[in-house]
Design an enzyme around this catalytic site. Sequence first.
Site, PDB file in Angstrom:
ATOM      1  N   TYR A 145     123.587  41.194 -38.623  1.00  0.00           N
ATOM      2  CA  TYR A 145     124.783  40.998 -39.444  1.00  0.00           C
ATOM      3  C   TYR A 145     124.884  42.150 -40.422  1.00  0.00           C
ATOM      4  O   TYR A 145     123.910  42.479 -41.100  1.00  0.00           O
ATOM      5  CB  TYR A 145     124.668  39.669 -40.205  1.00  0.00           C
ATOM      6  CG  TYR A 145     125.829  39.381 -41.135  1.00  0.00           C
ATOM      7  CD1 TYR A 145     127.115  39.170 -40.643  1.00  0.00           C
ATOM      8  CD2 TYR A 145     125.636  39.303 -42.519  1.00  0.00           C
ATOM      9  CE1 TYR A 145     128.174  38.891 -41.499  1.00  0.00           C
ATOM     10  CE2 TYR A 145     126.686  39.020 -43.379  1.00  0.00           C
ATOM     11  CZ  TYR A 145     127.957  38.816 -42.868  1.00  0.00           C
ATOM     12  OH  TYR A 145     129.003  38.528 -43.714  1.00  0.00           O
ATOM     13  N   ASP A 240     120.434  49.160 -42.143  1.00  0.00           N
ATOM     14  CA  ASP A 240     121.037  48.185 -43.039  1.00  0.00           C
ATOM     15  C   ASP A 240     119.906  47.438 -43.725  1.00  0.00           C
ATOM     16  O   ASP A 240     119.306  46.528 -43.161  1.00  0.00           O
ATOM     17  CB  ASP A 240     121.938  47.224 -42.244  1.00  0.00           C
ATOM     18  CG  ASP A 240     122.540  46.149 -43.146  1.00  0.00           C
ATOM     19  OD1 ASP A 240     122.198  46.115 -44.347  1.00  0.00           O
ATOM     20  OD2 ASP A 240     123.337  45.348 -42.635  1.00  0.00           O
ATOM     21  N   LYS A 268     122.095  42.826 -52.327  1.00  0.00           N
ATOM     22  CA  LYS A 268     121.186  41.738 -52.686  1.00  0.00           C
ATOM     23  C   LYS A 268     120.217  42.094 -53.827  1.00  0.00           C
ATOM     24  O   LYS A 268     120.632  42.103 -54.975  1.00  0.00           O
ATOM     25  CB  LYS A 268     120.495  41.233 -51.423  1.00  0.00           C
ATOM     26  CG  LYS A 268     121.569  40.683 -50.443  1.00  0.00           C
ATOM     27  CD  LYS A 268     121.069  39.823 -49.330  1.00  0.00           C
ATOM     28  CE  LYS A 268     122.260  39.162 -48.647  1.00  0.00           C
ATOM     29  NZ  LYS A 268     122.432  39.479 -47.249  1.00  0.00           N
TER      30      LYS A 268
END
Length: 429
Positions: A145, A240, A268
Amino acid sequence: MMRRSRSEALFAEALQHIPGGVNSPVRAFRAVGGQPFFVERAQGSKLWDADGNELIDYVCTWGPAILGHAFPGIVEAVREAATRGTSFGVPNPLEVTMAQRIKLAVPSVEKVRLCNSGTEACMSAIRLARGFTRRDKIIKFDGCYHGHADSLLVRAGSGALTFGHPDSAGVPAAFTQHTIVVPFNDTAAVQAAFAANPGQVAGVIVEPVPGNAGLYLPRPGFLEFLSKLTAEHGTLLIFDEVMTGFRLALGGAQARFGIRPDLSCFGKVIGGGLPVGAFGGRAEIMDCLAPLGPVYQAGTLSGNPLAMAAGIAALTALESGEAYRVLEERGRQLEEGLGAAARRASIPVRFNRCGSMFCAYFTGAPVHNLADAMKSDRERFARYFHGMLEEGIYLAPSAFEAGFISVAHAAVDIERTVAAAERVLKRIG
Ligand SMILES: *Cc1c(COP(=O)(O)O)cnc(C)c1O
């Protein structure tokens, strides 16, 4: 049964005003049934819901809360920054500090741009890779994702899996025709994708340790293989690290596995719980961004002073490295404890872990990619999830999400969790 009447009332109200009652789909508990609870307050390893129930939290706001909730250094930094103004729209000194801190921790990053979310970071990194290479195609991996930008929302892990339509409505097929999807850990498939698209692949984007379809690890040599192959083809390797960055090590997965990607995406943890994203890499590539180059990218709130203050406080607390030692130790404790509990209950469980990220799959077979992950018994997971919740342990409400441990999780939290799992596994076996 835990009392949840206030959460239930709030959810009923939320359903009137917000689609599905939530502002991000996995929060809705659709994968496990039932209704989400509302959180009133969080501190350290714990959440308190609207009915006053205390929960040990293994979601950690989906990763950012690596130091535990309401970490004093972050709270103080945000409070202090807020008194000086919440947004300026002109450069502020904290942006420079943040960029320096990221570079110091992640040597592959020579220049970095800050944005507001992981989605923005990945979307912009892809645009930059295309602009720099003047090629259109990208390769991504099954179950990875990279946020909800159009061209990346193809076979994209938990959220999509959970709802059974891997691609979103509203994304024209033409937008994803340049996205090639291959299974993770499959070198032959990657080679075949390159062979079928000679000179056309701008970038390979990968979660170096995929954590959005549960959690599985790269096979030894797989990331090295990607690094070598992309270099040979003049293709950019994009890590990522929105989830793994500053979590698996200060330098992220790339430090842990010794790889130097061309571009990296963050989010995050670097926001300390505030909305932040970042992407960075080789200066030559980054300098293609506006205003220096032709690749456009912008943001009204990018480099926001509150978010920078929170992020800098988080990185400061992580820099000693002590945090990662604690996280590894707690991770091992949880792995050993849950493994033993599952064996005693005679339930086949594959416990994958990398540092403070983990996933317990209800399957007897090893999990190396999305197809393996899909063998996990979802119904059993749903019973396990609700059983644990009743025991005061909050796991992610989907069989295909990673769990997170924070520095605030004490050994006794893990012991309580393992004891609860032992009771629940016996009941659901
Ligand atoms: C969470 C996540 C994103 C998206 O970040 P948002 O801040 O939710 O937009 C992208 N990539 C990975 C690997 C993630 O885990």
